[in-house]
Design a protein around this motif. Structure first.
Motif, PDB file in Angstrom:
ATOM      1  N   GLY A  91       0.935  -1.145  -0.229  1.00  0.00           N
ATOM      2  CA  GLY A  91      -0.098   0.055  -0.039  1.00  0.00           C
ATOM      3  C   GLY A  91       0.931   1.130   0.091  1.00  0.00           C
ATOM      4  O   GLY A  91       0.344   2.251  -0.548  1.00  0.00           O
ATOM      5  N   CYS A  92       1.808   1.255   0.629  1.00  0.00           N
ATOM      6  CA  CYS A  92       2.715   2.513   0.815  1.00  0.00           C
ATOM      7  C   CYS A  92       3.416   2.772  -0.817  1.00  0.00           C
ATOM      8  O   CYS A  92       3.766   2.294  -1.491  1.00  0.00           O
ATOM      9  N   HIS A  93       3.372   4.187  -0.824  1.00  0.00           N
ATOM     10  CA  HIS A  93       4.315   4.588  -2.112  1.00  0.00           C
ATOM     11  C   HIS A  93       5.685   4.964  -1.769  1.00  0.00           C
ATOM     12  O   HIS A  93       6.576   4.871  -2.820  1.00  0.00           O
ATOM     13  N   VAL A  94       6.193   5.386  -0.604  1.00  0.00           N
ATOM     14  CA  VAL A  94       7.288   5.610  -0.156  1.00  0.00           C
ATOM     15  C   VAL A  94       7.634   4.775   0.791  1.00  0.00           C
ATOM     16  O   VAL A  94       7.089   4.830   2.005  1.00  0.00           O
ATOM     17  N   ARG A  95       8.775   4.118   1.053  1.00  0.00           N
ATOM     18  CA  ARG A  95       9.198   2.786   1.923  1.00  0.00           C
ATOM     19  C   ARG A  95      10.164   3.453   2.942  1.00  0.00           C
ATOM     20  O   ARG A  95       9.977   2.790   4.095  1.00  0.00           O
ATOM     21  N   TYR A  96      10.871   4.241   2.887  1.00  0.00           N
ATOM     22  CA  TYR A  96      11.964   4.701   3.565  1.00  0.00           C
ATOM     23  C   TYR A  96      12.787   3.461   3.887  1.00  0.00           C
ATOM     24  O   TYR A  96      13.388   2.921   3.147  1.00  0.00           O
ATOM     25  N   THR A  97      12.768   3.230   5.205  1.00  0.00           N
ATOM     26  CA  THR A  97      13.692   2.135   5.651  1.00  0.00           C
ATOM     27  C   THR A  97      13.014   0.953   5.882  1.00  0.00           C
ATOM     28  O   THR A  97      13.577  -0.475   5.988  1.00  0.00           O
ATOM     29  N   CYS A  98      11.798   0.854   5.548  1.00  0.00           N
ATOM     30  CA  CYS A  98      10.844  -0.359   5.761  1.00  0.00           C
ATOM     31  C   CYS A  98      11.222  -1.431   4.591  1.00  0.00           C
ATOM     32  O   CYS A  98      11.260  -1.081   3.517  1.00  0.00           O
ATOM     33  N   ASP A  99      11.523  -2.585   5.033  1.00  0.00           N
ATOM     34  CA  ASP A  99      11.971  -3.478   4.057  1.00  0.00           C
ATOM     35  C   ASP A  99      11.077  -5.075   4.102  1.00  0.00           C
ATOM     36  O   ASP A  99      11.360  -6.158   3.546  1.00  0.00           O
ATOM     37  N   HIS A 100       9.668  -4.712   4.363  1.00  0.00           N
ATOM     38  CA  HIS A 100       8.573  -5.676   4.569  1.00  0.00           C
ATOM     39  C   HIS A 100       8.302  -6.169   3.258  1.00  0.00           C
ATOM     40  O   HIS A 100       7.917  -7.282   2.975  1.00  0.00           O
ATOM     41  N   PHE A 101       8.345  -5.329   2.194  1.00  0.00           N
ATOM     42  CA  PHE A 101       8.206  -5.631   0.966  1.00  0.00           C
ATOM     43  C   PHE A 101       8.977  -6.789   0.267  1.00  0.00           C
ATOM     44  O   PHE A 101       8.493  -7.506  -0.898  1.00  0.00           O
ATOM     45  N   LYS A 102      10.106  -7.137   0.952  1.00  0.00           N
ATOM     46  CA  LYS A 102      10.859  -8.088   0.377  1.00  0.00           C
ATOM     47  C   LYS A 102      10.330  -9.586   0.801  1.00  0.00           C
ATOM     48  O   LYS A 102      10.772 -10.340   0.229  1.00  0.00           O
ATOM     49  N   ASN A 103       9.601  -9.550   1.953  1.00  0.00           N
ATOM     50  CA  ASN A 103       8.742 -11.029   2.018  1.00  0.00           C
ATOM     51  C   ASN A 103       7.371 -10.519   1.804  1.00  0.00           C
ATOM     52  O   ASN A 103       6.977 -10.636   0.767  1.00  0.00           O
ATOM     53  N   GLU A 104       6.584 -10.599   2.789  1.00  0.00           N
ATOM     54  CA  GLU A 104       5.232 -10.481   2.644  1.00  0.00           C
ATOM     55  C   GLU A 104       4.768  -8.979   3.643  1.00  0.00           C
ATOM     56  O   GLU A 104       5.028  -9.322   4.681  1.00  0.00           O
ATOM     57  N   CYS A 105       4.145  -8.179   3.156  1.00  0.00           N
ATOM     58  CA  CYS A 105       3.925  -7.011   3.655  1.00  0.00           C
ATOM     59  C   CYS A 105       2.887  -7.561   4.961  1.00  0.00           C
ATOM     60  O   CYS A 105       2.128  -8.525   4.816  1.00  0.00           O
ATOM     61  N   GLY A 106       3.087  -6.712   5.874  1.00  0.00           N
ATOM     62  CA  GLY A 106       2.115  -7.060   7.254  1.00  0.00           C
ATOM     63  C   GLY A 106       2.736  -6.213   8.347  1.00  0.00           C
ATOM     64  O   GLY A 106       4.081  -5.865   8.219  1.00  0.00           O
ATOM     65  N   ASN A 107       2.280  -5.898   9.591  1.00  0.00           N
ATOM     66  CA  ASN A 107       2.955  -5.156  10.518  1.00  0.00           C
ATOM     67  C   ASN A 107       3.499  -3.902  10.124  1.00  0.00           C
ATOM     68  O   ASN A 107       4.391  -3.462  10.395  1.00  0.00           O
ATOM     69  N   CYS A 108       2.288  -3.394   9.319  1.00  0.00           N
ATOM     70  CA  CYS A 108       2.868  -2.016   8.683  1.00  0.00           C
ATOM     71  C   CYS A 108       2.942  -1.046   9.431  1.00  0.00           C
ATOM     72  O   CYS A 108       2.244  -0.651  10.321  1.00  0.00           O
ATOM     73  N   PRO A 109       3.951  -0.126   9.629  1.00  0.00           N
ATOM     74  CA  PRO A 109       4.334   0.994  10.227  1.00  0.00           C
ATOM     75  C   PRO A 109       3.598   2.001  10.126  1.00  0.00           C
ATOM     76  O   PRO A 109       3.503   2.962  10.956  1.00  0.00           O
ATOM     77  N   LEU A 110       2.744   2.187   8.905  1.00  0.00           N
ATOM     78  CA  LEU A 110       1.978   3.236   8.865  1.00  0.00           C
ATOM     79  C   LEU A 110       0.225   3.158   9.337  1.00  0.00           C
ATOM     80  O   LEU A 110      -0.206   4.045   9.307  1.00  0.00           O
ATOM     81  N   LEU A 111       0.080   1.810   9.582  1.00  0.00           N
ATOM     82  CA  LEU A 111      -1.343   1.291  10.065  1.00  0.00           C
ATOM     83  C   LEU A 111      -1.371   1.609  11.254  1.00  0.00           C
ATOM     84  O   LEU A 111      -0.545   1.431  12.239  1.00  0.00           O
ATOM     85  N   LYS A 112      -2.723   1.935  11.913  1.00  0.00           N
ATOM     86  CA  LYS A 112      -3.129   2.266  13.350  1.00  0.00           C
ATOM     87  C   LYS A 112      -3.005   0.670  14.163  1.00  0.00           C
ATOM     88  O   LYS A 112      -2.615   0.749  15.302  1.00  0.00           O
ATOM     89  N   ASN A 113      -3.598  -0.121  13.532  1.00  0.00           N
ATOM     90  CA  ASN A 113      -3.883  -1.446  13.638  1.00  0.00           C
ATOM     91  C   ASN A 113      -2.916  -2.445  13.236  1.00  0.00           C
ATOM     92  O   ASN A 113      -3.311  -3.088  12.226  1.00  0.00           O
ATOM     93  N   ALA A 114      -1.624  -2.472  13.400  1.00  0.00           N
ATOM     94  CA  ALA A 114      -0.908  -3.249  12.477  1.00  0.00           C
ATOM     95  C   ALA A 114      -0.413  -4.631  13.071  1.00  0.00           C
ATOM     96  O   ALA A 114      -0.486  -4.849  14.210  1.00  0.00           O
ATOM     97  N   ASP A 115      -0.719  -5.515  12.243  1.00  0.00           N
ATOM     98  CA  ASP A 115      -0.416  -7.086  12.778  1.00  0.00           C
ATOM     99  C   ASP A 115      -0.104  -7.777  11.584  1.00  0.00           C
ATOM    100  O   ASP A 115      -0.135  -7.223  10.343  1.00  0.00           O
TER     101      ASP A 115
END
Length: 423
Positions: free
Chosen positions: A144-168
């Motif tokens: 969902g994000c357009h800009v990743r900064y240091t997040c590398d979740h896209f390398k596996n399967e996204c989830g636990n997103c640092p942008l979401l209020k209820n991340a899991d």
């Protein structure tokens, strides 16, 4: 096949970097004899050469409502951060449009804001036509994000997103990631990455495994964005001739992470301290600001030009400047950098994203250390005291003509199209 037919699909018609890239590529291809057309999800302008999928005002009104509704609903899920994120709630079918049906190549660009959700991306496979997709940001291969900064979740399967209020692990970002994976299993496409940084990111992405990715930059109108005599350009732009002009693009609030405003402010403070009494010879000019109510306090005299919709006027501003400042913390291949260089104005930027594809350190600009205000200040000081500014200006223009001109970029796309079509 007599004339190669290409249809470009983009959410908007020329506003935003992706829209401008799409329209500019279309023009460059047309100049090379390709039958190229742009069809958009929502059309703001009146260019008769750009088509759209809306056949009446009622339909256009509905599309506008879904774009607005998506933004409103998104606030329920997103933290109060200014990092762009798109949900896959709305979408539309494009496969029955006559220009899409007639095309030899379907070229996707930026397709968010309710345009092509995963379901309708997969639907394009029914046409059995080759698809090229230019990734203008990271959204196509993230949850969902357009800009990743240091997040590398896209390398596996996204989830636990640092942008979401209820991340899991099974949050909205993971659900979107799974929808995209299902769509990409159905639709085969060839990826164009405008920068080396984007190409590397695509290769690291779990969603893009097995996809072909070619690095081809964006282009621009080098006959419009061109150098002028600095003194004449300053007079035409209304800038003081006796000042060293630092130009910068859209200036958001201090809180906007993506554009790096806080680093620019800190570096300007440092520069003022170093220059001492000579600081009065510096003036900052900002374009693209929507208002002057939420702009920061600058240590130098600053003037705000607002949004400049006329490229001829914008070109004069670039040409009149002595240096262009872009403190962005993540960008694919920002047009402001390319436009400035094309007008013969060197650039100071952080070493990030696709900027090093355009700015060569101490050749046509200065690449500061990432997130270092001191290094950015060093770049401004280096450029202000440079003994051969004319050479920097010539190098800037030469870079664009050699690597990003219309003919060069159109030719590379045509070669890719023909390779895909095996002709």
């Amino acid at each position: 096949m007599d004339i190669l037919k290409v249809v470009h699909l983009n959410t908007y018609d020329g506003n935003g970097g992706a829209g401008r890239a799409c329209v500019r590529l279309n023009r460059a291809l047309t100049d090379q004899g390709i039958e190229s057309k742009v069809i958009v999800h929502y059309k703001f302008g009146k260019n008769p050469d750009i088509g759209d999928f809306n056949t009446n005002l009622l339909q256009k009104g509905y599309i506008a409502a879904t774009i607005i509704l998506e933004r409103i609903l998104a606030k329920r899920y997103l933290k109060a951060l200014k990092t762009p994120f798109s949900f896959a709630w709305f979408g539309r079918s494009v496969i029955h449009h006559p220009d899409v049906e007639a095309a030899d190549i379907i070229h996707l660009h930026w397709v968010n804001h309710g345009f092509l959700d995963p379901k309708h991306i997969a639907e394009i496979a029914k046409l059995k036509k080759p698809v090229v997709w230019t990734f203008h940001d990271s959204n196509a291969f993230t949850g969902g994000c357009h800009v990743r900064y240091t997040c590398d979740h896209f390398k596996n399967e996204c989830g636990n997103c640092p942008l979401l209020k209820n991340a899991d692990p099974d949050d909205q970002s993971h659900k979107i990631w799974k929808q995209k994976r299902a769509a990409y299993d159905v639709l085969n496409f060839n990826i164009v990455a405008p920068s080396a940084w984007m190409q590397k990111s695509v290769k690291e992405s779990s969603l893009m495994k097995g996809k072909t990715v070619e690095q081809i930059p964006n282009t621009l109108e080098t006959d419009i964005f061109k150098p002028m005599d600095k003194s004449l350009a300053k007079e035409k732009a209304g800038f003081p001739k006796d000042k060293y002009i630092l130009l910068s693009g859209f200036m958001p609030s201090r809180k906007d992470m993506h554009k790096g405003t806080s680093y620019l402010l800190e570096s300007l403070e440092l520069l003022k301290e170093r220059l001492g009494a000579k600081a009065r010879n510096i003036e900052l000019v900002v374009f693209g600001n929507r208002n002057t109510e939420d702009v920061p306090e600058f240590p130098f005299r600053a003037s705000f030009l607002g949004t400049i919709g006329d490229d001829e006027r914008l070109s004069v501003c670039y040409a009149a400047a002595d240096a262009f400042l872009i403190p962005s913390l993540e960008d694919n291949l920002p047009y402001t950098v390319m436009e400035s260089l094309s007008c013969g104005t060197p650039v100071i930027a952080f070493t990030t994203g696709g900027i090093p594809d355009m700015v060569k350190h101490e050749y046509n600009g200065y690449l500061a250390e990432y997130r270092s205000s001191e290094s950015f200040a060093n770049g401004m000081e280096w450029m202000i005291h440079h003994t051969d500014r004319e050479r920097l200006n010539r190098n800037a223009r030469q870079t664009v003509m050699e690597k990003f001109s219309e003919e060069v970029i159109a030719t590379r796309h045509i070669e890719l199209y023909k390779h895909i079509l095996k002709i």
